[in-house]
Design an enzyme around this catalytic site. Structure first.
Site, PDB file in Angstrom:
ATOM      1  N   CYS A  70     -53.484   5.057  39.245  1.00 19.03           N
ATOM      2  CA  CYS A  70     -53.841   3.651  39.389  1.00 19.03           C
ATOM      3  C   CYS A  70     -52.609   2.907  39.872  1.00 19.03           C
ATOM      4  O   CYS A  70     -51.585   3.513  40.189  1.00 19.03           O
ATOM      5  CB  CYS A  70     -54.318   3.072  38.058  1.00 19.03           C
ATOM      6  SG  CYS A  70     -55.726   3.950  37.338  1.00 19.03           S
TER       7      CYS A  70
ATOM      8  N   ARG B 103     -57.804   0.664  40.260  1.00 13.11           N
ATOM      9  CA  ARG B 103     -58.086   1.760  39.342  1.00 13.11           C
ATOM     10  C   ARG B 103     -58.590   3.013  40.044  1.00 13.11           C
ATOM     11  O   ARG B 103     -59.421   2.951  40.949  1.00 13.11           O
ATOM     12  CB  ARG B 103     -59.154   1.335  38.319  1.00 13.11           C
ATOM     13  CG  ARG B 103     -59.421   2.398  37.254  1.00 13.11           C
ATOM     14  CD  ARG B 103     -60.549   2.019  36.337  1.00 13.11           C
ATOM     15  NE  ARG B 103     -60.720   3.033  35.304  1.00 13.11           N
ATOM     16  CZ  ARG B 103     -61.877   3.341  34.738  1.00 13.11           C
ATOM     17  NH1 ARG B 103     -62.975   2.688  35.086  1.00 13.11           N
ATOM     18  NH2 ARG B 103     -61.946   4.285  33.815  1.00 13.11           N
ATOM     19  N   LEU B 104     -58.057   4.160  39.622  1.00  8.56           N
ATOM     20  CA  LEU B 104     -58.638   5.465  39.881  1.00  8.56           C
ATOM     21  C   LEU B 104     -59.298   5.894  38.579  1.00  8.56           C
ATOM     22  O   LEU B 104     -58.619   6.111  37.566  1.00  8.56           O
ATOM     23  CB  LEU B 104     -57.562   6.472  40.294  1.00  8.56           C
ATOM     24  CG  LEU B 104     -58.053   7.906  40.529  1.00  8.56           C
ATOM     25  CD1 LEU B 104     -58.922   7.980  41.782  1.00  8.56           C
ATOM     26  CD2 LEU B 104     -56.881   8.875  40.638  1.00  8.56           C
TER      27      LEU B 104
ATOM     28  N   ASN C 258     -50.908   2.166  34.269  1.00  8.62           N
ATOM     29  CA  ASN C 258     -51.045   3.177  35.312  1.00  8.62           C
ATOM     30  C   ASN C 258     -50.568   4.491  34.733  1.00  8.62           C
ATOM     31  O   ASN C 258     -49.391   4.641  34.415  1.00  8.62           O
ATOM     32  CB  ASN C 258     -50.198   2.787  36.529  1.00  8.62           C
ATOM     33  CG  ASN C 258     -50.005   3.953  37.493  1.00  8.62           C
ATOM     34  OD1 ASN C 258     -50.858   4.821  37.596  1.00  8.62           O
ATOM     35  ND2 ASN C 258     -48.875   3.965  38.179  1.00  8.62           N
ATOM     36  N   GLY C 259     -51.486   5.443  34.564  1.00  7.61           N
ATOM     37  CA  GLY C 259     -51.073   6.740  34.057  1.00  7.61           C
ATOM     38  C   GLY C 259     -52.030   7.289  33.028  1.00  7.61           C
ATOM     39  O   GLY C 259     -53.209   6.926  32.992  1.00  7.61           O
TER      40      GLY C 259
ATOM     41  N   ASP D  67     -58.215   6.305  27.534  1.00 13.99           N
ATOM     42  CA  ASP D  67     -56.964   6.671  26.863  1.00 13.99           C
ATOM     43  C   ASP D  67     -55.982   5.513  26.839  1.00 13.99           C
ATOM     44  O   ASP D  67     -55.166   5.395  25.925  1.00 13.99           O
ATOM     45  CB  ASP D  67     -56.329   7.872  27.567  1.00 13.99           C
ATOM     46  CG  ASP D  67     -56.055   7.599  29.036  1.00 13.99           C
ATOM     47  OD1 ASP D  67     -57.010   7.388  29.792  1.00 13.99           O
ATOM     48  OD2 ASP D  67     -54.867   7.564  29.424  1.00 13.99           O
TER      49      ASP D  67
ATOM     50  N   SER E  54     -32.678  31.403  47.587  1.00 14.04           N
ATOM     51  CA  SER E  54     -31.796  30.814  48.587  1.00 14.04           C
ATOM     52  C   SER E  54     -30.364  30.634  48.089  1.00 14.04           C
ATOM     53  O   SER E  54     -29.459  30.437  48.894  1.00 14.04           O
ATOM     54  CB  SER E  54     -32.346  29.454  49.040  1.00 14.04           C
ATOM     55  OG  SER E  54     -32.520  28.599  47.933  1.00 14.04           O
TER      56      SER E  54
END
Length: 634
Positions: A2, A53-54, A78-79, A102, A401
């Site tokens: 988000c 929002r997602l 956000n999270g 949540d 490497s």
């Protein structure tokens, strides 16, 4: 994934409400890919913000902004809060929840403390804002490891904040002078970019700051405080000196238990979850642990380097054993430069996405891998990755490497200079690998986590990093230094823990940095082809016809056009200079432009179902011979 953006204004003369709303929508438009499912606005004249929002958890009931029962406390998060179930159970009876999100626990935890103390109870990745509208005070904060970004800029009469730089720049008062000291200059074939700054997280714009991981900043109606740290790795490091060492096997078992719990929590979602599977130890462990309770789609980069190092063979074998859907995606010069129709608009989109003048193979490959994943699995919203397993467990002590013979060589080559630098700066003496851990905290935020967040956000995907659960990081930091050579050399603690899920060919696989092999000419051929395709349109759009700058660019382009191994440096320089000028123009003009962010185009990449370790069409030189002789294994 988000995002939110807005401002706090304390001059007592807010903009008219219509202007505030219009400006919030402009800032929110820059977050549209990051949060494609919904938009919400909060605006009381002092604090104004937009939330995009997602919908990953509680799609129907998790809209934001979030409010407490009385509407007094408002929050944007956000999270993901991974311990929300336990927190919710502890708050039950004292608070009424509006939904199953949540993030809603944040409102009620702050309701009880009215200060930043509640942050210590959160386990997750987040950038958040909480505001007490009655007393006109609150805070912004960022998770301990800095997984989720949060920018801010101080103004004479207020504070701007946003999840992405482009959203901040959409405000007309945002500073926009490029900070040259922050610039990265191209890419190299090694463990880090040419200008990794271990001291601070760059923003590339003078006057714009990034809130650090584990920091909070207080907000009020008359001003904003200075960033304050609510979490540090130093207490865990101190415990390492105060605790008697236990048997190494005990640490391995406890680490495995913590990692098992972290992966389980990171799988929670009301949306499809996938895994980016490189074929290396870290992502393989995540896929195998996840497969016990889920059936995630696994996506892998099929490129000459990943075939040569054996990563593709391991990824294919693991998904076959676990019965997981496997998506090997073909990467080669023709596909990336020609079939993708890479253009000036493509490069501009990448710079815009990255919030930075950056263009390098790793982020380019991951950007297109996200596009492919969303194209073949449109409902996908969460991707688990193996990022962060190396930084605190000795993953860079020896690698494909950068091979070293023993821990003492790693300390002498890489760690002792850092210890001396810390001592010269007057910092407290730490064990060499503890100095490395502290430096990597900043490096992660500057590069690895930055890149993971931005490329995922461009396609409405939330990247999750189970190795960076703060409890895991603290556990590693608290291991006594006397055990560092045993548990952290060649990342032994992770390899031994992985035996719980993986067979020996994967637990013993060498550390291979993404796209690194004996021969990386295939990757540089991709980058050179992209540079050649972009330059004519770039010259027309960004350069004057007779300026000295144009002459310098033309000279670089002529060197790139010649082709061959000697062009690697000129390709890096040309791409770096073009991305810088694109970024500089973006910073200078974004506030004056109406720039809606269009939906991401579908991927033109192809699945590579016909690859094999002996399929040398993608390879050349030493890597092809090596793959033929070893069957893709080392």
């Amino acid at each position: 994934m988000c995002g939110f953006a807005g401002w706090l204004r304390w001059d007592g003369a807010p903009l008219p409400v219509e202007e505030r709303r219009a400006l919030l929508h402009r800032m929110g438009a820059q977050l549209a890919r990051r949060g494609p499912d919904d938009e919400g606005i909060y605006d009381d004249g002092v604090l104004s913000f937009v939330f995009r929002r997602l919908a990953v958890n509680d799609p129907a009931g998790g809209r934001q902004p979030l409010y407490d029962e009385t509407g007094t406390i408002v929050a944007a998060v956000n999270g993901e809060i991974y311990n929300h179930a336990a927190l919710r159970a502890g708050l039950a009876g004292r608070h009424a929840f509006a939904g199953r999100s949540d993030c809603e626990v944040v409102v009620h935890l702050y309701e009880e403390t009215r200060d930043a103390a509640f942050l210590e109870r959160l386990r997750g990745m987040y950038a958040l804002l909480v505001w007490d509208r009655e007393h006109r005070r609150g805070l912004i904060a960022r998770d301990r490891l800095g997984i989720k970004p949060l920018y801010y800029a101080r103004l004479r009469d207020g504070l701007l904040f946003a999840s992405e730089l482009t959203a901040l720049l959409a405000h007309p008062d945002c500073p926009r002078e490029v900070e040259h000291a922050d610039l990265d200059h191209g890419y190299i074939g090694g463990e880090k970019y040419t200008a990794v700054n271990y001291d601070r997280v760059p923003t590339f714009v003078r006057g714009v700051s990034m809130l650090g991981g584990g920091e909070t900043l207080s907000l009020g109606a008359t001003g904003a405080g200075a960033p304050r740290r609510y979490w540090s790795l130093l207490p865990a490091i101190a415990r390492s000196r105060e605790t008697a060492p236990r048997a190494p096997e005990t640490y391995v078992r406890e680490y495995a238990d913590l990692l098992d719990e972290s992966i389980r929590l990171h799988l929670e979602a009301d949306a499809p979850v996938g895994v980016f599977l490189s074929g290396g130890l870290d992502s393989s462990l995540v896929a195998a642990a996840a497969a016990r309770t889920a059936r995630p789609h696994c996506f892998s980069v099929c490129e000459a380097t990943t075939i040569a190092t054996g990563d593709m063979a391991r990824a294919a074998g693991l998904t076959r054993t676990l019965g997981l859907p496997f998506h090997p995606v073909r990467y080669d010069r023709a596909t990336f430069a020609d079939e993708l129709d890479f253009s000036l608009a493509s490069l501009e989109e990448l710079v815009w996405t990255m919030d930075a003048p950056r263009f390098a193979p790793e982020l380019f490959f991951k950007f297109e891998l996200h596009r492919y994943a969303k194209t073949v699995q449109p409902g996908l919203k969460v991707i688990l990755v193996g990022q962060g397993a190396d930084e605190f467990a000795g993953g860079y002590s020896t690698s494909f490497s950068s091979p070293r013979r023993a821990w003492r060589d790693y300390v002498a080559d890489s760690l002792e200079p850092r210890v001396r630098a810390a001592a010269a700066a007057g910092e407290r003496a730490h064990a060499p690998f503890h100095c490395e851990m502290l430096a990597r905290l900043t490096a992660l935020q500057s590069h690895n986590l930055w890149n993971e967040d931005r490329v995922a956000a461009a396609f409405g995907v939330e990247t999750r990093v189970p190795y960076l659960d703060h409890r895991l990081v603290e556990f590693l930091a608290a291991i006594p230094p006397v055990l560092h050579p045993e548990l952290f050399w060649n990342k032994r603690i992770v390899r031994d823990a992985a035996r719980r899920w993986l067979p020996p060919d994967l637990t013993g696989a060498p550390k291979v940095l993404f796209w690194q092999a004996d021969d990386t000419s295939s990757v540089h051929a991709i980058m050179a082809a992209c540079a050649r395709r972009v330059y004519p349109a770039f010259r027309e759009s960004y350069l004057g016809r007779d300026s000295a700058t144009t002459g310098r660019f033309d000279a670089l382009h002529r060197r790139v056009a010649r082709g061959g191994p000697a062009t690697r440096g000129p390709v890096q320089r040309l791409l770096a200079d073009m991305t810088f000028m694109i970024f500089e123009r973006m910073c200078g003009t974004l506030h004056a432009l109406e720039v809606p962010v269009p939906p991401a185009e579908p991927s033109r990449l192809r699945p590579d179902a016909d690859w094999s370790p002996e399929g040398t069409a993608l390879m050349s030189g030493r890597d092809a011979a090596r793959a033929r002789s070893t069957g893709g294994r080392r």
